[in-house]
Design a protein around this motif. Structure first.
Motif, PDB file in Angstrom:
ATOM      1  N   CYS A   1      12.305 -19.474 -27.091  1.00 40.02           N
ATOM      2  CA  CYS A   1      12.501 -18.501 -26.012  1.00 40.02           C
ATOM      3  C   CYS A   1      13.825 -18.759 -25.280  1.00 40.02           C
ATOM      4  O   CYS A   1      14.094 -19.885 -24.855  1.00 40.02           O
TER       5      CYS A   1
ATOM      6  N   VAL B   1      13.450 -11.568 -21.803  1.00 37.42           N
ATOM      7  CA  VAL B   1      14.520 -10.593 -22.104  1.00 37.42           C
ATOM      8  C   VAL B   1      14.152  -9.700 -23.283  1.00 37.42           C
ATOM      9  O   VAL B   1      14.994  -8.944 -23.763  1.00 37.42           O
TER      10      VAL B   1
ATOM     11  N   CYS C   1      13.462 -10.445 -26.438  1.00 35.19           N
ATOM     12  CA  CYS C   1      14.095 -10.761 -27.730  1.00 35.19           C
ATOM     13  C   CYS C   1      13.103 -10.717 -28.883  1.00 35.19           C
ATOM     14  O   CYS C   1      13.491 -10.577 -30.037  1.00 35.19           O
TER      15      CYS C   1
ATOM     16  N   ARG D   1      11.350 -13.152 -30.124  1.00 33.29           N
ATOM     17  CA  ARG D   1      11.235 -14.351 -30.977  1.00 33.29           C
ATOM     18  C   ARG D   1       9.820 -14.927 -30.960  1.00 33.29           C
ATOM     19  O   ARG D   1       9.297 -15.340 -31.993  1.00 33.29           O
ATOM     20  N   CYS D   2       9.216 -14.972 -29.769  1.00 33.52           N
ATOM     21  CA  CYS D   2       7.869 -15.566 -29.702  1.00 33.52           C
ATOM     22  C   CYS D   2       6.878 -14.716 -30.501  1.00 33.52           C
ATOM     23  O   CYS D   2       5.907 -15.238 -31.044  1.00 33.52           O
TER      24      CYS D   2
ATOM     25  N   ILE E   1       2.989 -11.513 -27.068  1.00 35.22           N
ATOM     26  CA  ILE E   1       3.101 -11.418 -25.610  1.00 35.22           C
ATOM     27  C   ILE E   1       3.122  -9.956 -25.159  1.00 35.22           C
ATOM     28  O   ILE E   1       2.724  -9.636 -24.036  1.00 35.22           O
TER      29      ILE E   1
HETATM   30  S1  SF4 Z   1      10.180 -12.006 -26.059  1.00 33.62           S
HETATM   31 FE1  SF4 Z   1       9.201 -14.018 -26.027  1.00 33.62          FE
HETATM   32  S2  SF4 Z   1      10.809 -15.446 -26.702  1.00 33.62           S
HETATM   33 FE2  SF4 Z   1      11.854 -13.528 -26.092  1.00 33.62          FE
HETATM   34  S3  SF4 Z   1      12.383 -13.789 -23.906  1.00 33.62           S
HETATM   35 FE3  SF4 Z   1      10.365 -12.779 -23.959  1.00 33.62          FE
HETATM   36  S4  SF4 Z   1       8.890 -14.473 -23.848  1.00 33.62           S
HETATM   37 FE4  SF4 Z   1      10.857 -15.373 -24.434  1.00 33.62          FE
END
Ligand code: SF4
Ligand code: SF4
Length: 340
Positions: A246, A315, A317, A319-320, A330
């Motif tokens: 993250c 943000v 992205c 990735r998580c 998420i």
């Molecule tokens: S999408 Fe997931 S990895 Fe990316 S900023 Fe949000 S919580 Fe972090």
């Protein structure tokens, strides 16, 4: 600020030329992964990527860094600080979501009541060059739900936008302008600007994954004990992948490593997903299971950061979402909270 045009195929050469003068962090291809790494003399940057596997936050906040060194002498302990040390650097070709994360990290590491000299020195000595996202995004990208855009200069000193055969180069800050000599002499015309605006609007539309990120704060305010928190964590492995990848997660641990008379105090990334993160010396652990840890991660991003810094600490992205080994998403967590 001034705008110029460079040919698309000139970009790698510019990065490599800068690497002769500064420490340049750039995306490089390693097997199937794109990683931000220092560009080596014979290295080749790789700009045809959607996003890197690792977030480039490690440029300002390394996985592990020395805070101070110490030596035991006959006259007592001698200490030397590693604070405020940073090479002149360029972070070349980050995506706008990751550049946005630097603005969020600044709020924590460079705030009025607490200044983190280790982070600030690296941030001040680094010029950030963003590469706008103009190609079809990953299905997991949701930057537009969390105050971002695929063509955004937030957090950048220079913004590069692919407008066809050229990149439009926008110098956003004086720090960015200091690197203008690397980008040729061709001034951008009004047609280039119009093209950029069209591309930016299309890129924004292409982000179809949306979450109600701004709606959940008042719900989280009232639902610390809601049974909902029992529903997320069941399959979580506590692996920490979501936090280590993250761009906005920033928890760390501090430890001393000693060999003979010499020692070094280091700080290393930590993760609120790890059981040991909150374990106390007595053996008591206030976050006793993944339920409490997942609640903390969600609360931190969508409530506590908003309380403290008026900003969501995500943000978008993705990735998580992409790399969680058990597919905890998420976006779904936020969506479900919005319905509580
Ligand atoms: S999408 Fe997931 S990895 Fe990316 S900023 Fe949000 S919580 Fe972090
Ligand atoms: S990546 Fe997935 S399994 Fe690993 S700690 Fe995060 S939520 Fe749990």
């Amino acid at each position: 600020m001034e705008k110029r045009l460079i040919k698309k195929d000139a970009l790698a050469g510019i990065a490599k030329k800068m690497a002769g003068d500064f420490l340049v962090w750039a995306p490089v291809k390693k097997e199937d992964n794109i990683l931000f790494e220092p560009l080596q003399k014979d290295g080749e940057p790789y700009f045809a990527y959607l996003n890197s596997k690792n977030a480039p936050k490690n440029v300002f906040f390394p996985h592990t860094e020395a805070m101070m060194k110490f030596t035991r002498t006959e006259k007592g302990m001698v200490f030397s600080s590693e604070e405020n040390k940073a090479d002149q650097s360029v972070l070349f070709g980050v995506r706008p979501c990751d550049a946005h994360s630097f603005v969020l990290l600044d709020k924590l590491f460079d705030q009025e009541k607490y200044k983190d000299g280790y982070y600030i020195a690296k941030r001040q000595n680094t010029t950030v060059i963003s590469l706008a996202c103009v190609q079809p995004p990953y299905a997991t990208c949701f930057c537009t739900s969390v105050d971002g855009e695929p063509v955004s200069s937030e957090g950048a000193d220079i913004l590069l936008v692919d407008i066809g055969s050229d990149y439009l180069v926008e110098f956003i800050t004086p720090k960015g302008e200091n690197l203008a000599k690397y980008f040729g002499e061709t001034k951008a015309d009004a047609a280039a600007e119009t093209k950029k605006n069209e591309i930016a609007a299309k890129a924004k539309e292409a982000i179809t994954s949306k979450i109600p990120a701004h709606e959940v704060k008042p719900i989280l305010d009232k639902n610390f004990d809601n049974p909902f928190w029992n529903t997320i964590h069941g399959k979580c492995l506590a692996c920490g992948t979501c936090t280590y990848l993250c761009p906005t997660c920033h928890c760390f641990d501090i430890s001393d490593e000693v060999k003979g008379s010499d020692g070094v105090r280091i700080r290393s990334w930590d993760s609120c997903m790890f059981p040991m993160f909150t374990k106390e010396t007595s053996g008591h652990n206030p976050r006793v299971s993944q339920k409490e840890r997942w609640r903390q991660r969600t609360m931190h991003k969508f409530k506590y950061y908003v309380d403290n810094f008026s900003a969501i600490a995500c943000v978008g992205c993705g990735r998580c979402v992409m790399y969680c080994p058990v597919n905890i998403d998420i976006r779904k967590v936020v969506e479900d909270i919005s319905k509580l």
